[in-house]
Motif scaffolding. Structure first.
Motif, PDB file in Angstrom:
ATOM      1  N   PHE A  91       0.837  -1.199   0.000  1.00  0.00           N
ATOM      2  CA  PHE A  91       0.000   0.000   0.000  1.00  0.00           C
ATOM      3  C   PHE A  91       0.871   1.248   0.000  1.00  0.00           C
ATOM      4  CE2 PHE A  91      -2.570   3.297   2.065  1.00  0.00           C
ATOM      5  CZ  PHE A  91      -3.726   3.234   1.290  1.00  0.00           C
ATOM      6  N   HIS A  92       0.503   2.215  -0.843  1.00  0.00           N
ATOM      7  CA  HIS A  92       1.190   3.505  -0.915  1.00  0.00           C
ATOM      8  C   HIS A  92       0.185   4.635  -0.688  1.00  0.00           C
ATOM      9  CE1 HIS A  92       4.355   1.314  -3.157  1.00  0.00           C
ATOM     10  NE2 HIS A  92       5.147   2.304  -2.819  1.00  0.00           N
ATOM     11  N   LEU A  93       0.605   5.646   0.051  1.00  0.00           N
ATOM     12  CA  LEU A  93      -0.099   6.919   0.081  1.00  0.00           C
ATOM     13  C   LEU A  93       0.586   7.830  -0.931  1.00  0.00           C
ATOM     14  CD1 LEU A  93      -0.635   7.592   3.904  1.00  0.00           C
ATOM     15  CD2 LEU A  93      -2.413   7.113   2.200  1.00  0.00           C
ATOM     16  N   VAL A  94      -0.158   8.243  -1.943  1.00  0.00           N
ATOM     17  CA  VAL A  94       0.380   9.079  -3.019  1.00  0.00           C
ATOM     18  C   VAL A  94      -0.272  10.454  -2.920  1.00  0.00           C
ATOM     19  CG1 VAL A  94       0.666   9.313  -5.504  1.00  0.00           C
ATOM     20  CG2 VAL A  94       0.599   7.030  -4.463  1.00  0.00           C
ATOM     21  N   ARG A  95       0.538  11.457  -2.722  1.00  0.00           N
ATOM     22  CA  ARG A  95      -0.021  12.810  -2.583  1.00  0.00           C
ATOM     23  C   ARG A  95      -0.860  13.176  -3.802  1.00  0.00           C
ATOM     24  NH1 ARG A  95       2.380  17.072   0.732  1.00  0.00           N
ATOM     25  NH2 ARG A  95       1.189  18.962   0.386  1.00  0.00           N
ATOM     26  N   VAL A  96      -2.037  13.728  -3.560  1.00  0.00           N
ATOM     27  CA  VAL A  96      -2.950  14.093  -4.643  1.00  0.00           C
ATOM     28  C   VAL A  96      -2.356  15.206  -5.490  1.00  0.00           C
ATOM     29  CG1 VAL A  96      -5.123  15.318  -5.111  1.00  0.00           C
ATOM     30  CG2 VAL A  96      -5.118  13.337  -3.587  1.00  0.00           C
ATOM     31  N   ARG A  97      -2.541  15.073  -6.811  1.00  0.00           N
ATOM     32  CA  ARG A  97      -2.283  16.150  -7.750  1.00  0.00           C
ATOM     33  C   ARG A  97      -3.612  16.419  -8.439  1.00  0.00           C
ATOM     34  NH1 ARG A  97       3.210  13.861 -10.629  1.00  0.00           N
ATOM     35  NH2 ARG A  97       4.616  14.085  -8.844  1.00  0.00           N
ATOM     36  N   ALA A  98      -4.142  17.595  -8.243  1.00  0.00           N
ATOM     37  CA  ALA A  98      -5.492  17.889  -8.728  1.00  0.00           C
ATOM     38  C   ALA A  98      -5.618  17.652 -10.226  1.00  0.00           C
ATOM     39  CB  ALA A  98      -5.864  19.330  -8.380  1.00  0.00           C
ATOM     40  N   GLU A  99      -4.613  18.079 -11.007  1.00  0.00           N
ATOM     41  CA  GLU A  99      -4.721  17.938 -12.447  1.00  0.00           C
ATOM     42  C   GLU A  99      -4.749  16.481 -12.886  1.00  0.00           C
ATOM     43  OE1 GLU A  99      -0.367  18.261 -11.358  1.00  0.00           O
ATOM     44  OE2 GLU A  99      -2.266  19.206 -10.768  1.00  0.00           O
ATOM     45  N   ARG A 100      -4.212  15.588 -12.084  1.00  0.00           N
ATOM     46  CA  ARG A 100      -4.156  14.175 -12.422  1.00  0.00           C
ATOM     47  C   ARG A 100      -5.314  13.383 -11.814  1.00  0.00           C
ATOM     48  NH1 ARG A 100       0.608  11.614  -9.427  1.00  0.00           N
ATOM     49  NH2 ARG A 100      -0.939  11.688  -7.741  1.00  0.00           N
ATOM     50  N   ASP A 101      -5.696  13.737 -10.589  1.00  0.00           N
ATOM     51  CA  ASP A 101      -6.571  12.874  -9.802  1.00  0.00           C
ATOM     52  C   ASP A 101      -8.003  13.372  -9.658  1.00  0.00           C
ATOM     53  OD1 ASP A 101      -4.278  11.315  -9.297  1.00  0.00           O
ATOM     54  OD2 ASP A 101      -3.725  12.615  -7.618  1.00  0.00           O
ATOM     55  N   LEU A 102      -8.269  14.604 -10.090  1.00  0.00           N
ATOM     56  CA  LEU A 102      -9.592  15.193  -9.874  1.00  0.00           C
ATOM     57  C   LEU A 102     -10.727  14.360 -10.468  1.00  0.00           C
ATOM     58  CD1 LEU A 102     -11.251  17.500  -8.711  1.00  0.00           C
ATOM     59  CD2 LEU A 102     -10.779  18.813 -10.795  1.00  0.00           C
ATOM     60  N   PRO A 103     -10.640  13.869 -11.717  1.00  0.00           N
ATOM     61  CA  PRO A 103     -11.766  13.085 -12.263  1.00  0.00           C
ATOM     62  C   PRO A 103     -12.078  11.831 -11.437  1.00  0.00           C
ATOM     63  CG  PRO A 103     -10.302  13.791 -14.025  1.00  0.00           C
ATOM     64  CD  PRO A 103      -9.594  14.088 -12.736  1.00  0.00           C
TER      65      PRO A 103
END
Length: 261
Positions: A91-103
């Motif tokens: 398991f990884h916690l990956v910091r959100v990037r809005a441009e990548r993860d918003l949809p």
């Protein structure tokens, strides 16, 4: 003030946690990610898989915001914590990037089981505003995707509970760390995944933040799947607290008791 499983009461704390004087609630909510979403019609995301090399790259991202890094990260560089080994996979916690993860996050937030607690259903702009408050803030709350064996399948908010409005409602200690969680795909709910990941992430926090003695969460008392998931994950019920938007169960995982619960 988070929820659990499909929805961890993130919505209620949403308006109070993210701003400098406020904080967002959990949604799996923030609490943990119990299974309130069984049987919903939300589109599953199990087919979305990232290559291992990308996961490694994201995990190495120590939390750059707009190309810069906050050297005084209040949460000890969550994005660089690396993998956590769990009984169900890596398991990884990956910091959100809005441009990548918003949809993807927007799709999850529009699942009725999640929306009932996070209260972020609607167009992408609704979720984007919620994320931006954290991403452009002072680092006291960090939104993350949870990737299991390379597949993004959950959304987390790791936050400084001692710097959050929640601290006004319980005897907070320095560096208390809070978690909010939602499980994104229906197929991942209702089979104990939330409890396993909650335990793994709570222990990951304690391992990576030596100054933190306690991990806390505040699921809505009505969200019984979330409360149950926290209990199964080694949290103890500490108190009932009246928050501005809900009556919550204060759940605590103590460093001193982690090997006993």
């Amino acid at each position: 003030m988070p929820p659990t499983d499909a929805s961890t009461d993130a919505g209620t704390a949403r308006a109070t946690r993210l701003d400098p004087g406020t904080r967002p609630d959990p949604g799996y909510h923030a609490g943990t990610g119990s299974d309130p979403g069984d049987g919903t019609d939300c589109e599953d995301t199990l087919d979305l898989r990232l290559p291992d090399e990308l996961i490694a790259l994201f995990a190495g991202d120590t939390g750059a915001r707009d190309g810069t890094t906050n050297e005084d990260d209040l949460l000890d560089q969550v994005g660089g914590w690396g993998p956590a080994m769990t009984p169900i996979g890596v398991f990884h916690l990956v910091r959100v990037r809005a441009e990548r993860d918003l949809p993807l996050i927007t799709r999850w937030m529009n699942d009725p089981a999640v929306a009932a607690f996070w209260e972020l259903a609607g167009p992408e702009s609704v979720v984007e505003e919620h994320l931006r408050r954290q991403l452009d803030g002072d680092g006291r709350s960090v939104p993350c995707l949870g990737a299991l064996d390379g597949t993004p399948m959950s959304y987390w908010e790791i936050y400084r509970a001692d710097l959050d409005p929640l601290a006004r409602h319980y005897p907070a200690r320095p560096h208390d760390t809070g978690i909010h969680l939602l499980i994104g795909g229906v197929a991942n709910r209702g089979r104990g995944l939330g409890s396993t990941l909650l335990r793994a992430v709570a222990d990951h926090v304690l391992d990576k933040r030596p100054s933190c003695a306690r991990v806390v969460a505040e699921p809505d008392l009505r969200n019984t799947p979330s409360v149950s998931a926290f209990l199964s994950a080694g949290f103890r019920f500490s108190a009932e607290v009246d928050l501005p938007d809900k009556r919550a169960a204060l759940m605590v995982r103590d460093r001193a008791l982690r090997d006993l619960l």
